[in-house]
Design an enzyme around this catalytic site. Structure first.
Site, short mmCIF file in Angstrom:
data_model
loop_
_atom_site.label_atom_id
_atom_site.label_comp_id
_atom_site.label_asym_id
_atom_site.label_seq_id
_atom_site.Cartn_x
_atom_site.Cartn_y
_atom_site.Cartn_z
N ASP A 29 0.83 -1.21 0.00
CA ASP A 29 0.00 0.00 0.00
C ASP A 29 0.87 1.26 0.00
OD1 ASP A 29 -2.44 1.37 0.02
OD2 ASP A 29 -2.62 1.34 2.20
N LYS B 102 -9.46 8.10 -11.08
CA LYS B 102 -9.03 6.74 -10.72
C LYS B 102 -7.62 6.42 -11.23
CE LYS B 102 -12.90 4.88 -12.47
NZ LYS B 102 -14.02 3.94 -12.75
C1 3VV Z 1 4.45 15.52 -4.85
C2 3VV Z 1 4.34 14.39 -3.96
C3 3VV Z 1 5.63 13.72 -3.61
C4 3VV Z 1 5.34 12.54 -2.79
C5 3VV Z 1 6.56 11.81 -2.44
C6 3VV Z 1 6.22 10.57 -1.78
C7 3VV Z 1 5.87 10.77 -0.32
C8 3VV Z 1 5.06 9.62 0.11
C9 3VV Z 1 4.69 9.74 1.55
C10 3VV Z 1 3.90 8.88 2.06
C11 3VV Z 1 3.25 7.82 1.20
C12 3VV Z 1 2.45 6.93 2.03
C13 3VV Z 1 1.41 6.32 1.15
C14 3VV Z 1 0.49 5.55 2.03
C15 3VV Z 1 -0.74 5.22 1.29
C16 3VV Z 1 -1.74 4.72 2.24
C17 3VV Z 1 -3.08 5.05 1.71
C18 3VV Z 1 -4.15 4.50 2.59
O1 3VV Z 1 -3.95 3.58 3.30
S1 3VV Z 1 -5.66 5.22 2.51
C19 3VV Z 1 -6.61 4.39 3.80
C20 3VV Z 1 -7.49 3.33 3.29
N1 3VV Z 1 -8.48 3.85 2.39
C21 3VV Z 1 -9.60 4.44 2.84
O2 3VV Z 1 -9.86 4.58 4.02
C22 3VV Z 1 -10.55 4.95 1.78
C23 3VV Z 1 -11.99 4.87 2.20
N2 3VV Z 1 -12.83 5.17 1.05
C24 3VV Z 1 -13.17 6.43 0.74
O3 3VV Z 1 -12.86 7.37 1.48
C25 3VV Z 1 -13.91 6.63 -0.54
O4 3VV Z 1 -14.54 5.45 -0.94
C26 3VV Z 1 -12.96 7.09 -1.69
C27 3VV Z 1 -12.29 8.41 -1.33
C28 3VV Z 1 -11.87 6.03 -2.00
C29 3VV Z 1 -13.78 7.30 -2.97
O5 3VV Z 1 -14.91 8.06 -2.60
P1 3VV Z 1 -15.40 9.25 -3.54
O6 3VV Z 1 -16.75 9.61 -3.01
O7 3VV Z 1 -14.39 10.34 -3.62
O8 3VV Z 1 -15.49 8.63 -4.99
P2 3VV Z 1 -16.58 7.64 -5.61
O9 3VV Z 1 -17.53 8.46 -6.41
O10 3VV Z 1 -17.13 6.69 -4.60
O11 3VV Z 1 -15.66 6.77 -6.59
C30 3VV Z 1 -14.99 7.39 -7.69
C31 3VV Z 1 -14.87 6.35 -8.75
O12 3VV Z 1 -14.11 5.24 -8.26
C32 3VV Z 1 -14.89 4.02 -8.27
N3 3VV Z 1 -14.58 3.26 -7.07
C33 3VV Z 1 -14.53 3.72 -5.80
N4 3VV Z 1 -14.22 2.75 -4.97
C34 3VV Z 1 -14.04 1.63 -5.72
C35 3VV Z 1 -13.70 0.30 -5.43
N5 3VV Z 1 -13.42 -0.09 -4.17
N6 3VV Z 1 -13.61 -0.58 -6.45
C36 3VV Z 1 -13.85 -0.19 -7.74
N7 3VV Z 1 -14.20 1.07 -8.08
C37 3VV Z 1 -14.30 1.95 -7.08
C38 3VV Z 1 -16.35 4.52 -8.29
O13 3VV Z 1 -17.20 3.53 -8.86
C39 3VV Z 1 -16.22 5.75 -9.16
O14 3VV Z 1 -16.10 5.34 -10.47
P3 3VV Z 1 -16.75 6.18 -11.70
O15 3VV Z 1 -16.14 7.57 -11.61
O16 3VV Z 1 -18.22 6.19 -11.44
O17 3VV Z 1 -16.34 5.45 -12.94
#
Ligand code: 3VV
Length: 238
Positions: A160, A206
């Site tokens: 992750d 996505k």
């Molecule tokens: C410049 C930068 C430099 C960076 C340098 C690097 C530094 C890096 C530093 C540090 C990196 C550390 C990295 C760690 C990463 C860890 C991340 C985690 O662990 S996150 C915790 C676990 N995840 C949750 O708790 C989410 C809980 N879920 C939610 O909050 C929502 O469901 C969310 C935000 C994921 C989506 O919600 P909505 O309301 O915004 O969006 P909707 O409309 O539901 O979905 C958008 C599209 O996605 C599909 N979708 C959503 N969920 C899906 C699923 N599970 N499966 C399939 N499709 C899904 C939907 O069908 C929709 O698709 P259509 O647009 O209609 O085509």
């Protein structure tokens, strides 16, 4: 060293135009407290020979700019407490109602809070042309699951973190929506593995990122995974 790490991270941000990372929620500016700046992705005496060897090999690849070493701290990008609070209010308003603001002051990345050599030791590198993040990871003795083996949750965590880093570099503020993992072979505790992630495609908000976990000699495929990340939309009440 601190300057060069900051420069490298800045380079990654600049590379992506810091999309979604412009800190629109931030209420303050200025440097974070100095103790925050320890880069945990640099060699430590507790690292194994394999870990050090791979670090050196990847650092060599960084010399021509094709790969970038990603520094890693024990706090999030939104390290200042007031930033974290404002970030949560802006992007996760539903969650913000249940969060204890005082506890938030103590928030740290959980993979970076074990004593050296006992938990998650890792370093990541990024290739912008190939859209790949590679993580060199050694899971220490406190991450045991089955005797002598790395806990599946620890593997999932590092997958992750690796695919999440890839998603963050591409699109800024994202969350894991789906993580699908096939554990094909047990990972020996305290062995070094390579976590190879590949950004496959972006469709609107996505991001589809695939990943595998291999032994250092690439002869053993331990794990395969696919993931879906969603770019957070502050207009939506998540
Ligand atoms: C410049 C930068 C430099 C960076 C340098 C690097 C530094 C890096 C530093 C540090 C990196 C550390 C990295 C760690 C990463 C860890 C991340 C985690 O662990 S996150 C915790 C676990 N995840 C949750 O708790 C989410 C809980 N879920 C939610 O909050 C929502 O469901 C969310 C935000 C994921 C989506 O919600 P909505 O309301 O915004 O969006 P909707 O409309 O539901 O979905 C958008 C599209 O996605 C599909 N979708 C959503 N969920 C899906 C699923 N599970 N499966 C399939 N499709 C899904 C939907 O069908 C929709 O698709 P259509 O647009 O209609 O085509």
């Amino acid at each position: 060293m601190l300057r060069s790490c900051a420069a490298r991270l800045h380079a990654v941000g600049a590379l992506r135009g810091l999309r979604g990372c412009a800190r629109p929620w931030a209420r303050s500016s200025g440097p974070a407290p100095e103790f925050f700046h320890e880069d945990h992705s640099l060699p430590k005496p507790s690292w194994s020979k394999d870990m050090r060897l791979l670090f050196d090999q990847f650092m060599k690849k960084c010399e021509d700019g094709s790969w970038i070493h990603l520094p890693s701290y024990n706090y999030t990008l939104f390290q200042r407490s007031q930033d974290i609070s404002a970030f949560i209010h802006a992007y996760l308003p539903t969650a913000s109602k249940l969060i204890n603001e005082e506890k938030l002051l103590q928030a740290k990345i959980f993979t970076r809070n074990f004593e050296d050599g006992l938990g998650f030791e890792y370093v990541m590198f990024y290739n912008d042309v190939e859209k790949r993040v590679v993580c060199v990871f050694e899971g220490g003795p406190y991450l045991q699951g089955m005797p002598g083996c790395l806990h599946g949750g620890a593997i999932a965590t590092m997958i992750d973190a690796t695919v999440g880093t890839s998603a963050m570099i591409a699109e800024g503020i994202v969350m894991t929506a789906n993580l699908n993992i096939n554990f094909k072979r047990p990972v020996p505790l305290c062995s070094v593995v390579l976590i190879n992630s590949q950004l496959d495609k972006i469709e609107g908000r996505k991001l589809f990122i695939s990943c595998n976990v291999q032994s250092v000699d690439e002869k053993t495929l331990y794990t395969e995974a696919t993931s879906l990340f969603i770019k957070l939309d502050p207009e939506k009440q998540v």
